[in-house]
Design an enzyme around this catalytic site. Sequence first.
Site, PDB file in Angstrom:
ATOM      1  N   HIS A 380       0.884  -1.173   0.000  1.00 43.06           N
ATOM      2  CA  HIS A 380       0.000   0.000   0.000  1.00 43.06           C
ATOM      3  C   HIS A 380       0.913   1.211   0.000  1.00 43.06           C
ATOM      4  O   HIS A 380       1.816   1.308   0.831  1.00 43.06           O
ATOM      5  CB  HIS A 380      -0.912  -0.002   1.232  1.00 43.06           C
ATOM      6  CG  HIS A 380      -2.005   1.016   1.137  1.00 43.06           C
ATOM      7  ND1 HIS A 380      -1.763   2.364   1.214  1.00 43.06           N
ATOM      8  CD2 HIS A 380      -3.331   0.886   0.927  1.00 43.06           C
ATOM      9  CE1 HIS A 380      -2.906   3.023   1.063  1.00 43.06           C
ATOM     10  NE2 HIS A 380      -3.882   2.145   0.890  1.00 43.06           N
ATOM     11  N   GLU A 393      -6.653   5.227   0.728  1.00 39.78           N
ATOM     12  CA  GLU A 393      -6.571   5.756  -0.629  1.00 39.78           C
ATOM     13  C   GLU A 393      -7.642   6.827  -0.865  1.00 39.78           C
ATOM     14  O   GLU A 393      -7.507   7.670  -1.759  1.00 39.78           O
ATOM     15  CB  GLU A 393      -6.802   4.572  -1.583  1.00 39.78           C
ATOM     16  CG  GLU A 393      -6.483   4.829  -2.996  1.00 39.78           C
ATOM     17  CD  GLU A 393      -6.362   3.503  -3.758  1.00 39.78           C
ATOM     18  OE1 GLU A 393      -5.984   2.481  -3.161  1.00 39.78           O
ATOM     19  OE2 GLU A 393      -6.647   3.511  -4.956  1.00 39.78           O
ATOM     20  N   ARG A 396      -6.513  10.354  -1.266  1.00 41.86           N
ATOM     21  CA  ARG A 396      -6.153  10.763  -2.635  1.00 41.86           C
ATOM     22  C   ARG A 396      -7.411  10.899  -3.495  1.00 41.86           C
ATOM     23  O   ARG A 396      -7.540  11.820  -4.296  1.00 41.86           O
ATOM     24  CB  ARG A 396      -5.160   9.778  -3.248  1.00 41.86           C
ATOM     25  CG  ARG A 396      -3.738  10.010  -2.742  1.00 41.86           C
ATOM     26  CD  ARG A 396      -2.795   8.905  -3.171  1.00 41.86           C
ATOM     27  NE  ARG A 396      -3.004   7.706  -2.389  1.00 41.86           N
ATOM     28  CZ  ARG A 396      -2.950   6.462  -2.866  1.00 41.86           C
ATOM     29  NH1 ARG A 396      -2.678   6.266  -4.138  1.00 41.86           N
ATOM     30  NH2 ARG A 396      -3.161   5.430  -2.069  1.00 41.86           N
ATOM     31  N   ARG A 417      -1.986   0.902  -7.140  1.00 37.84           N
ATOM     32  CA  ARG A 417      -1.127   0.890  -5.955  1.00 37.84           C
ATOM     33  C   ARG A 417       0.310   0.473  -6.261  1.00 37.84           C
ATOM     34  O   ARG A 417       1.255   0.999  -5.662  1.00 37.84           O
ATOM     35  CB  ARG A 417      -1.711  -0.061  -4.914  1.00 37.84           C
ATOM     36  CG  ARG A 417      -2.970   0.495  -4.325  1.00 37.84           C
ATOM     37  CD  ARG A 417      -3.633  -0.469  -3.400  1.00 37.84           C
ATOM     38  NE  ARG A 417      -4.724   0.213  -2.726  1.00 37.84           N
ATOM     39  CZ  ARG A 417      -5.536  -0.363  -1.866  1.00 37.84           C
ATOM     40  NH1 ARG A 417      -5.390  -1.643  -1.572  1.00 37.84           N
ATOM     41  NH2 ARG A 417      -6.489   0.317  -1.280  1.00 37.84           N
ATOM     42  N   HIS A 519       0.666  -4.971   2.023  1.00 40.04           N
ATOM     43  CA  HIS A 519      -0.731  -4.702   2.347  1.00 40.04           C
ATOM     44  C   HIS A 519      -1.641  -5.878   2.045  1.00 40.04           C
ATOM     45  O   HIS A 519      -2.458  -6.268   2.855  1.00 40.04           O
ATOM     46  CB  HIS A 519      -1.167  -3.475   1.546  1.00 40.04           C
ATOM     47  CG  HIS A 519      -2.546  -3.021   1.849  1.00 40.04           C
ATOM     48  ND1 HIS A 519      -2.981  -2.796   3.131  1.00 40.04           N
ATOM     49  CD2 HIS A 519      -3.616  -2.750   1.030  1.00 40.04           C
ATOM     50  CE1 HIS A 519      -4.244  -2.400   3.100  1.00 40.04           C
ATOM     51  NE2 HIS A 519      -4.649  -2.372   1.848  1.00 40.04           N
ATOM     52  N   HIS A 520      -1.483  -6.431   0.853  1.00 38.03           N
ATOM     53  CA  HIS A 520      -2.410  -7.493   0.450  1.00 38.03           C
ATOM     54  C   HIS A 520      -1.642  -8.590  -0.262  1.00 38.03           C
ATOM     55  O   HIS A 520      -0.774  -8.302  -1.085  1.00 38.03           O
ATOM     56  CB  HIS A 520      -3.474  -6.909  -0.493  1.00 38.03           C
ATOM     57  CG  HIS A 520      -4.634  -7.814  -0.727  1.00 38.03           C
ATOM     58  ND1 HIS A 520      -5.799  -7.735   0.001  1.00 38.03           N
ATOM     59  CD2 HIS A 520      -4.802  -8.840  -1.589  1.00 38.03           C
ATOM     60  CE1 HIS A 520      -6.642  -8.672  -0.418  1.00 38.03           C
ATOM     61  NE2 HIS A 520      -6.054  -9.358  -1.386  1.00 38.03           N
ATOM     62  N   ARG A 559      -4.340  -5.729  -6.599  1.00 37.38           N
ATOM     63  CA  ARG A 559      -5.739  -5.525  -6.212  1.00 37.38           C
ATOM     64  C   ARG A 559      -6.072  -4.038  -6.214  1.00 37.38           C
ATOM     65  O   ARG A 559      -5.312  -3.231  -5.681  1.00 37.38           O
ATOM     66  CB  ARG A 559      -6.002  -6.089  -4.811  1.00 37.38           C
ATOM     67  CG  ARG A 559      -7.406  -5.809  -4.316  1.00 37.38           C
ATOM     68  CD  ARG A 559      -7.693  -6.430  -2.987  1.00 37.38           C
ATOM     69  NE  ARG A 559      -6.962  -5.845  -1.897  1.00 37.38           N
ATOM     70  CZ  ARG A 559      -7.239  -4.666  -1.328  1.00 37.38           C
ATOM     71  NH1 ARG A 559      -8.221  -3.909  -1.793  1.00 37.38           N
ATOM     72  NH2 ARG A 559      -6.512  -4.226  -0.317  1.00 37.38           N
TER      73      ARG A 559
END
Length: 584
Positions: A380, A393, A396, A417, A519-520, A559
């Site tokens: 992220h 996010e 932004r 990302r 992050h993911h 993602r």
Amino acid sequence: MMKKGVLSIMVILGLSMLLVACSQSASGEEKFNAGTYEGVSTGHGGEVIATVTLTKDEIASIDIAAEGETESIGEGASAQVIASIINSQSLAVDAVSGATTSSEAIIEAVTLALEEAGADIDALKDPANKIEVATEQQEDLDVDVVVIGSGGAGMAAAVEAKAAGKSVVILEKMPILGGNTNRATGGMNAAETSVQADLGIEDSKTIFYEDTMSGGKEINNPDLVQTLVDHASESVDWINGLGADLSDVVIFGGQSVPRTHRPADGSPVGPVVVEVLSNKLKKEEVQILLETTAVKLLEEDGEIKGVEATDKQNHSFTVLAKSVVLATGGFGANSEMVVEYNENFEGFSTTNHKGALGSGIKMAEAVGADLTDIAEIQAHPTTDPETGYMFTEAVRGDGGILINQEGQRFIDELETRDVVSKAILEKSGSVAFLVANDAMREKNASLAKYIEHGYGVEGDTFEDLAKAMHVDAKTLTQTMKQYASYVANGSDEAYGRDNLAEAFEEGKYYAIPVTPSVHHTMGGLRIDTKARVLNKDGAPIKGLYAAGEVTGGIHGANRLGGNAIADILTFGRIAGMTAASEIE
Ligand code: ADP
């Protein structure tokens, strides 16, 4: 409508556990000045107020009000900490793992209330005076469906399996519900929804499909993506029907059209999802075993028959089940596993809760499950350089821009990302600034919280801000003025950003230092569109289902923000329904 922000939990002495000793003072003197007392401390999201009722012998009840505390984390912590204090009649209790700040604030507020009552705080803090509590060993269970993991995917699966008339138990290794879902801030993506229609937003499932595939670099599994885009809109209605209020829609990176559904006040989506699902599970009386870890899937002749688990005291027990749903989340907090699959992430911090260790992947692999896209790990872009704490996010999306240490913009901030993360890592110190202003703070509750908690620096003018950021004031002022002209003309000539939501013509201004963190984990178990776990030959493993971050294929190589909640609710529900319907 959701009841927001206020936690109120009463635990009455001796309800849930067996006390093995009596709390009356040995001398027979009165231990407390009976009455009701209040103590106030500061938690994660603001004030925590403890109202403590004492009899002359005992701490009889504790009531916690925590306006602004993250509901699900705070509530889980409240229940646990209050039970520990009351059952042990002691302040020498541990913070709840995964909710340390909330727990410590609750203990502090209770301590202040007891101080107010004139109680002997040193004696209450002395572990030698604690009442020992015996907990019974968990007995073996026999159910239709066992769900492993209580994030959004697991809870959605459990709700649907129960709705199909099956007996269901959830095993959750942490002391609180919700996993990483508690930390989901942004929102939930879906196209052609009733909410978009109300807001006059024209979107289509086809564009949602294309955005998701292109964000995922076209390596996503097309059938899974089609299933996601076909059903995400129903998932929005479903979660709103259960009491969430995802009635605002914003744009996130990689989207052609605004489709990220979030709470009307812009507050984080995850705690809302966790709260409404846990309320539903409570209402339906679904059994949930906390601090209970699934360690091994039970298999007989190629069919999954249940799971071996350990209880709070680390005793082993068995859950026999006709269907097992794995909803154990990803492995973002397992740095060894992250580096094993992708060495580019050596030394990275993470935004994940500490239970995200990938155990579901290991358990399923042991019974022959196939993995897909396992090296695809997402950073992220905007997280705190010291702690990995994530700044959504949506900051932004609501107009925030990124500035480097030289005071310049360097990218379309709403790029995907992976692209934004890479660009920040190339900057001096691998750190950039996320710049916002008061107008944005007013419409984004998450941003307001970051500022309130002291993340970043501020200034009334660009010069003040530059000083606080230690960047060149002239360059920053020029960058901001030029950006304002792009916004006025509706065209970002420098980086081609489409969404130009804020011109920064008025302060106060804020700049939060940010760097990427793990992050993911996009890869995981290979599943089909019915959430059946597939083996290496592509055939379903009988009795085994999976949903959420433990699976792979839906997000491909990257993602999109807002697609995780869409995924966990949509595939969580599918997993619950299939797990129920395939029981013979
Ligand atoms: P998702 O977003 O896919 O729902 P989350 O990370 O939100 O995933 O939730 C996964 C949950 O599963 C977490 O609460 C985590 O603590 C739990 N979990 C992970 N491994 C196990 C395990 N072996 N046994 C029980 N619970 C587990």
